[in-house]
Design a protein around this motif. Structure first.
Motif, short mmCIF file in Angstrom:
data_model
loop_
_atom_site.label_atom_id
_atom_site.label_comp_id
_atom_site.label_asym_id
_atom_site.label_seq_id
_atom_site.Cartn_x
_atom_site.Cartn_y
_atom_site.Cartn_z
N VAL A 190 -9.98 10.99 -11.97
CA VAL A 190 -8.88 11.94 -12.21
C VAL A 190 -7.57 11.31 -11.78
N ASP A 191 -6.55 11.41 -12.60
CA ASP A 191 -5.22 10.96 -12.20
C ASP A 191 -4.19 11.75 -13.00
N LEU A 219 6.55 1.27 -6.74
CA LEU A 219 5.36 1.99 -6.24
C LEU A 219 5.71 3.47 -6.02
N ASN A 250 -3.28 15.57 -1.28
CA ASN A 250 -2.29 16.65 -1.18
C ASN A 250 -3.02 17.99 -1.35
N PHE A 307 -8.18 10.02 -3.09
CA PHE A 307 -7.22 8.97 -2.70
C PHE A 307 -5.78 9.46 -2.84
N VAL A 308 -5.60 10.78 -2.83
CA VAL A 308 -4.26 11.36 -2.86
C VAL A 308 -4.07 12.19 -1.58
N PHE A 355 -11.34 5.89 8.01
CA PHE A 355 -10.14 5.07 8.24
C PHE A 355 -10.51 3.60 8.07
N TRP A 356 -9.85 2.95 7.07
CA TRP A 356 -9.98 1.51 6.83
C TRP A 356 -11.45 1.09 6.81
N CYS A 382 0.84 -1.19 0.00
CA CYS A 382 0.00 0.00 0.00
C CYS A 382 0.89 1.25 0.00
N GLY A 433 -2.58 -0.52 -10.57
CA GLY A 433 -3.41 -1.31 -9.65
C GLY A 433 -2.63 -1.54 -8.36
N GLU A 475 -3.10 20.10 -3.68
CA GLU A 475 -3.72 20.27 -5.00
C GLU A 475 -5.04 19.50 -5.11
N SER A 479 -3.39 10.13 2.38
CA SER A 479 -2.57 10.72 3.44
C SER A 479 -1.42 11.53 2.83
N GLY A 481 -8.10 3.51 -5.55
CA GLY A 481 -8.98 4.24 -6.46
C GLY A 481 -9.66 3.35 -7.50
N ILE A 527 -10.48 10.79 -7.18
CA ILE A 527 -9.18 11.39 -7.49
C ILE A 527 -8.09 10.42 -7.05
N GLY A 528 -7.24 9.98 -8.00
CA GLY A 528 -6.17 9.02 -7.71
C GLY A 528 -6.65 7.60 -7.96
P1 NAD Z 1 -1.40 4.31 -5.07
O1 NAD Z 1 -0.01 4.81 -5.17
O2 NAD Z 1 -1.70 2.91 -5.47
O3 NAD Z 1 -2.37 5.27 -5.92
C1 NAD Z 1 -2.30 6.66 -5.87
C2 NAD Z 1 -2.76 7.19 -7.24
O4 NAD Z 1 -2.87 8.61 -7.17
C3 NAD Z 1 -1.78 6.89 -8.37
O5 NAD Z 1 -2.45 6.33 -9.49
C4 NAD Z 1 -1.19 8.26 -8.71
O6 NAD Z 1 -0.82 8.39 -10.09
C5 NAD Z 1 -2.34 9.18 -8.36
N1 NAD Z 1 -1.97 10.58 -8.10
C6 NAD Z 1 -0.85 11.04 -7.51
N2 NAD Z 1 -0.88 12.40 -7.47
C7 NAD Z 1 -2.05 12.77 -8.04
C8 NAD Z 1 -2.67 14.03 -8.28
N3 NAD Z 1 -2.09 15.20 -7.93
N4 NAD Z 1 -3.89 14.05 -8.90
C9 NAD Z 1 -4.50 12.89 -9.26
N5 NAD Z 1 -3.95 11.67 -9.04
C10 NAD Z 1 -2.75 11.63 -8.44
O7 NAD Z 1 -1.87 4.56 -3.56
P2 NAD Z 1 -2.94 3.72 -2.70
O8 NAD Z 1 -2.24 2.56 -2.07
O9 NAD Z 1 -4.16 3.54 -3.50
O10 NAD Z 1 -3.23 4.75 -1.51
C11 NAD Z 1 -3.83 6.00 -1.77
C12 NAD Z 1 -3.76 6.91 -0.54
O11 NAD Z 1 -4.66 6.43 0.45
C13 NAD Z 1 -2.38 6.93 0.13
O12 NAD Z 1 -2.12 8.24 0.63
C14 NAD Z 1 -2.55 5.95 1.29
O13 NAD Z 1 -1.64 6.20 2.33
C15 NAD Z 1 -3.97 6.26 1.69
N6 NAD Z 1 -4.68 5.19 2.41
C16 NAD Z 1 -5.57 5.59 3.36
C17 NAD Z 1 -6.32 4.64 4.03
C18 NAD Z 1 -7.33 5.07 5.05
O14 NAD Z 1 -7.81 4.23 5.80
N7 NAD Z 1 -7.73 6.32 5.10
C19 NAD Z 1 -6.15 3.28 3.75
C20 NAD Z 1 -5.23 2.90 2.76
C21 NAD Z 1 -4.51 3.88 2.08
#
Ligand code: NAD
Ligand code: ZN
Ligand code: ZN
Length: 358
Positions: free
Chosen positions: A208-209, A338, A255, A252-253, A300-301, A44, A345, A257, A277, A190, A184-185
């Motif tokens: 969006v990605d 990663l 940040n 799912f990003v 969260f999860w 992850c 995926g 932006e 995060s 995502g 998003i992401g």
């Molecule tokens: P991942 O790396 O598999 O996917 C992230 C995606 O976001 C990628 O496809 C990337 O190209 C895209 N991305 C990056 N910057 C971007 C932007 N500015 N605009 C659009 N897309 C953008 O990550 P993941 O494993 O799917 O995790 C996603 C996030 O969720 C991470 O920050 C992770 O820590 C967090 N997370 C949170 C929880 C929770 O319980 N809240 C659980 C798991 C993961």
């Protein structure tokens, strides 16, 4: 002479240092513990957040074995672990809580009342996880049967599937016919969010990605419209709803932006759901970035009942995790890929080692 059986594991041994692949003794389950022979463990983006964390940032004592998305079969059970047979296959519910509070009692361990005083967030997050050949699970209640589901599918479903399911399930009352949502992401979480939205809501999904290949994955996952992140993405999303704005944004990003984009794209009364995060901040003023009636949530999860629902959806063929498989010995290069944004995926470690069952 007794031979001590060894088992490989990817361990965080010091904050700020790269994780180490080491050989450990195969643990012996005590009391209610269950020893799982790991068949698959997902990687992850949160694992990278942990590896990058400053020493005083997280309450986890080191060393511990990484890996919070795990599936495998029972290798041995402790004397008090009843009703479980060697060889039975399970997905591991990862957000272990205190096991005693009201939330844990109903399987909502992700929102354990004592989370703030625990030194872990779950398996592989302060407690030994599943990027290993073997893993100890504290109690049978954290195991969800998977039948003949491929382990490389089941493992990512425990987080990359469960987390979006939890976030989406909270809004199913609002996401009715005629609604539109933005994802998003489109990475591990995502792409499954899109599939889950399509499976359990009638919403139209905009994705969006920053990567073309992620948008192709979004399309394959059922997105109705995909767009690369650009300075005017907010306008693109609004235009796709005839200027009204989207009913919900799943970010799912996380940040600066993407949070600003999500807030801009939202319809009055809409939901901004921050899952990622990515370190971004959104300052809530009134009036401010969120529309009138806007809601911000930080899921969260997910819960144990929700993991059962996710596994059931996958077993009926309605969820398909896109995976890239790596042996445990290639964990470092999988983590590097990663980090470089080169996984499509979910990256999944498939430990291979001597001895199927002890
Ligand atoms: P991942 O790396 O598999 O996917 C992230 C995606 O976001 C990628 O496809 C990337 O190209 C895209 N991305 C990056 N910057 C971007 C932007 N500015 N605009 C659009 N897309 C953008 O990550 P993941 O494993 O799917 O995790 C996603 C996030 O969720 C991470 O920050 C992770 O820590 C967090 N997370 C949170 C929880 C929770 O319980 N809240 C659980 C798991 C993961
Ligand atoms: Zn995770
Ligand atoms: Zn608890």
């Amino acid at each position: 002479m007794t031979t001590v059986r060894k088992s490989g594991a990817l361990r965080l041994t010091a904050w700020g240092a790269p994780p180490r692949l080491v050989d450990l003794e195969v643990p012996v389950p005590r009391d209610t513990e269950v020893l799982i022979r790991v068949e698959a463990a997902g990687i992850c983006q949160s694992d990278l957040h942990v590896l990058d964390a400053a020493a005083d940032h997280l309450p986890y004592p080191v060393p511990f074995t990484l890996g919070h998305e795990v599936a495998g079969h029972v290798a041995a059970a402790g004397p008090a672990a009843t009703g479980i047979a060697v060889g039975e296959r399970f997905a591991v519910y990862g957000p272990w809580g205190c096991g005693q509070c009201g939330r844990c009692a109903i399987g909502h361990d992700n929102y354990c009342d004592r989370r703030g005083s625990l030194s872990w967030s779950g398996a592989g997050l302060g407690r030994d996880g599943g990027m290993a050949e073997h893993m100890l699970v504290p109690d049978r209640r954290y195991l969800v049967p998977i039948g003949d589901l491929d382990a490389a599918q089941a493992a990512p479903l425990t987080d990359a599937g469960l987390t979006p399911y939890h976030a989406i399930a909270a809004l199913t009352g609002k996401l009715r016919e005629g609604t539109t949502v933005a994802v998003i992401g489109v990475g591990g979480l995502g792409h499954l969010a899109i599939q889950i939205l399509k499976a359990i809501t009638p919403s139209r999904v905009l994705a969006v990605d920053v990567r073309d290949d992620a948008l192709e994955l979004a399309h394959r996952s059922g997105a109705d419209l995909t767009t690369l992140t650009r300075p005017d993405s907010g306008k693109v999303l609004r235009a796709a709803t005839e200027g009204t704005g989207v009913d919900a944004v799943f970010d799912f990003v996380g940040n600066d932006e993407t949070l600003a984009l999500g807030a801009r794209a939202l319809r009055a009364g809409g939901d901004l759901v921050r899952v990622g995060s990515g370190g971004g901040q959104l300052t809530i003023t009134k009036p401010g970035p969120l529309p009138q009636g806007g809601t911000l949530s930080l899921p969260f999860w997910g819960t144990q009942p929700e993991l059962h629902a996710v596994i059931a959806l996958a077993r009926t063929g309605r969820l398909r995790v896109e995976t890239e498989l790596f042996p445990l010995s290639a964990a470092h290069s999988a983590l590097d890929r990663l980090r470089a944004g080169r996984i499509r995926g979910r990256a999944v470690l498939v430990p291979t080692g001597p001895g199927e069952l002890p």
